[in-house]
Design an enzyme around this catalytic site. Structure first.
Site, short mmCIF file in Angstrom:
data_model
loop_
_atom_site.label_atom_id
_atom_site.label_comp_id
_atom_site.label_asym_id
_atom_site.label_seq_id
_atom_site.Cartn_x
_atom_site.Cartn_y
_atom_site.Cartn_z
N ASP A 45 -5.42 -3.49 -3.17
CA ASP A 45 -4.40 -3.08 -2.20
C ASP A 45 -3.67 -4.27 -1.57
OD1 ASP A 45 -3.51 -1.89 0.63
OD2 ASP A 45 -3.93 -0.23 -0.73
N SER B 71 0.83 -1.20 0.00
CA SER B 71 0.00 0.00 0.00
C SER B 71 0.87 1.26 0.00
CB SER B 71 -0.96 -0.05 1.19
OG SER B 71 -1.97 0.92 1.07
#
Length: 626
Positions: free
Chosen positions: A403, A41
């Site tokens: 993600d 991320s």
């Protein structure tokens, strides 16, 4: 010894919390050369920038990396919101994005009221038919109490009815409004009570006033219900028609977005020339590394950059860069990456068409050395709902990559081994524990107490958030608390208005977080630059490894006869011949070596020479690679 000048580094995800990392990395770079770098991320952005800075170390790469904090914090006026300006919606998602931005407004930071910004955001989020329904409902809400008082109320009431109506009205008022007494700002209360005050002004009897109160409550609930139904239906219809075309996210990462007057009224900051997120990442990677084209994994040389992404179509994580072969569509990637990067990919065309764009052929993704780093970063940074997912194809089917934090937000295990040559440092994020004001926490290397974080739960929202965090992070949390791990992970504390999804952090807040990161880097560097502490780390890892070898020895000693029998009678089937360089002709060709290995391992069983191990007994197990 040169090994003592090397390190690996892993960084936790956290959207805007990535501002913690540049100064921390620059601090570590004063002593260490980074060999392996990982993240997920927002930690993937920092990992990519760190790898680029290591590649460009001779040309000031780490100075450029640290300079990012100056860029975020040096502006004034609209320029102070450069962080928020990186997140730019697509034309289709502009209306929904206004609502997200409006909900982030605070008088104390942006100088804007969330309520007023939400009014304009909601006004622009639906079409004229929905606006007409809402206008009619607003007219009934504003005029209903007055209409009843002025023309519909009787001139007299039975005494008992007046008492009952008044009691019911006051009870309803207390039940509905008391829970909201501290959650809404005063302008909302003023506006909400306007129709009630007007209705009461025309009342000629206290029973009339009580019924006016009931009418006002009923119409208020009806108005709220109309809002929820109208916007819920609009949201459901929009997502049903557009979810795939917007790649399941409001912010694509590239494109051409200029805030309109309605965007500005909803709190979207004025444009100051800041590029979209993916464009900015690509430009900064090239600048920090000193490359003229999009930085590739091959440009990094012997620097091993590994990022985490999540294939939500298969329900599993993947490490980037890929080992597998994938295909892509120019139009699909053009939605989430700068055009120059898609052109640089230039993979060979296949005969298969893109399932999402039937006029576009699929291309084969280039091998690792030619893969742009920004593509891997972008695939790891796809915060669900906010940042668009990245589609790739295999076997003619679309795989949606979201993600990396969904499956491992802090992949501290990336570069681990039983007997590491140098430490893998970790930079993590956590809230302030109750009563602890330390901004950075670096646990002791070999403390016997638990190294896991603790948070007091005093409300239902915190309880639910804690459940979600546990669901996502429990494995990383437990791994980080082990001896041999905990002492090399620095935890940077954040308050509720710092990092996370706070796009509108003032420059002072960004600077404060960055300096905490620098402190974390200083603590790690100062601890492990001392030879005795590095030796201590290696010794702890050695003793942990020997404990696992002992457990393996117990199994080998107890089951040696069983596996000797298997080796003696098992004929290797043709399906398993691919395991061997030379296909076996008669049983396992390494039978004798395996028996010797099992015999030697069996000597390490309990009661052997390896006492003095930590009071933690981790599991040694086989796990599939991501």
């Amino acid at each position: 010894m040169e090994y003592d000048r090397y390190c690996d580094l892993t960084m936790r995800g956290g959207t805007t919390s990535g501002v913690v990392y540049p100064l921390a990395v620059a601090s570590l770079a004063r002593h260490y050369e980074f060999k392996q770098i990982g993240g997920a991320s927002a930690g993937a952005i920092a990992a990519g920038f760190t790898a680029a800075a290591e590649r460009g170390r001779a040309t000031g790469g780490f100075d450029k990396l640290a300079g990012l904090i100056d860029w975020f914090t040096s502006g004034s006026g609209a320029e102070q919101w450069r962080m928020a300006q990186l997140f730019q919606p697509a034309e289709k998602t502009r209306a929904l994005y206004r609502i997200v931005v409006a909900s982030m407004q605070k008088r104390s930071t942006t100088g804007r009221s969330a309520i007023s910004c939400l009014f304009f955001a909601l006004l622009g989020a639906v079409g004229w038919r929905a606006k007409s329904v809402l206008a009619l409902m607003a007219s009934l809400w504003l005029g209903g109490p007055v209409l009843y008082s002025a023309g519909l109320a009787p001139s007299a009431y039975p005494g008992w009815l007046a008492v009952v109506v008044t009691a019911v009205a006051l009870a309803c008022l207390a039940i509905v409004l008391w829970p909201l007494r501290s959650s809404l700002p005063w302008p909302v209360w003023v506006f909400t009570f306007v129709p009630l005050v007007l209705g009461l002004a025309f009342s000629h009897h206290y029973a009339t006033a009580a019924i006016v109160l009931l009418v006002w409550l009923v119409l208020s609930l009806a108005a709220v219900s109309a809002l929820i139904v109208t916007y819920g239906y609009a949201m459901q219809r929009f997502l049903k028609d557009n979810a795939r075309s917007i790649h399941f996210g409001l912010v694509p990462g590239t494109g051409d977005f200029t805030p309109s007057w309605l965007d500005r009224l909803a709190g979207v900051p004025k444009s100051t020339g800041v590029p979209p997120l993916a464009d900015w990442i690509a430009d900064r990677l090239d600048d920090i590394a000193g490359t003229s084209e999009a930085l590739t994994f091959g440009d990094l040389g012997d620097i091993n950059l590994v990022l985490m992404t999540t294939d939500v179509s298969e329900g599993r994580p993947y490490r980037l860069p890929f080992k597998e072969e994938w295909q892509y569509c120019d139009e699909c990637l053009g939605h989430v990456l700068p055009g120059r990067v898609v052109e640089q990919l230039n993979g060979p065309e296949t005969t298969v068409k893109c399932p999402l764009h039937e006029h576009m052929p699929l291309r084969t993704l280039p091998p690792r050395d030619q893969l742009p780093v920004v593509l891997a970063v972008r695939m790891s940074l796809s915060f669900p709902g906010l940042i668009a997912a990245v589609p790739l194809c295999r076997d003619g089917r679309v795989h949606w990559f979201s993600d990396g934090g969904i499956t491992s937000n802090f992949p501290i295990h990336f570069f681990d081994s039983l007997l590491p040559r140098w430490p893998t440092f970790g930079l993590s994020l956590q809230p302030y524990p109750n009563g602890d004001t330390a901004e950075v926490w670096l646990p002791e290397q070999d403390a016997s107490a638990s190294g896991t974080p603790y948070a007091s739960l005093n409300s239902m929202p915190r309880f639910l958030v804690s459940i979600l965090n546990t669901f996502l992070d429990w494995r990383d949390t437990m791994q980080s608390a082990l001896p041999g791990y905990r002492g090399r992970i620095a935890h940077v504390r954040q308050s509720d208005d710092e990092g996370g999804s706070n796009l509108f952090m003032p420059p002072a807040t960004i600077r404060r977080l960055a300096l905490r990161g620098q402190h974390a880097g200083d603590l790690l560097r100062e601890r492990f630059a001392q030879q005795q502490n590095t030796d201590r780390y290696r010794w702890i890892r050695l003793r942990m490894a020997l404990r696992e070898y002992q457990e393996l020895g117990v199994q080998a000693a107890e089951r040696d006869a069983l596996y000797d029998e298997v080796l003696a009678r098992f004929e290797i089937p043709a399906e398993l011949h691919g395991w061997f360089r030379t296909p076996p002709a008669d049983g396992d060709p390494f039978r004798e070596e395996i028996e010797v290995a099992l015999d030697h391992v069996g000597r390490l069983k309990d009661g052997g020479p390896f006492d003095g191990v930590p009071p933690v007994d981790p599991d040694l197990r086989l796990t599939p690679p991501e």
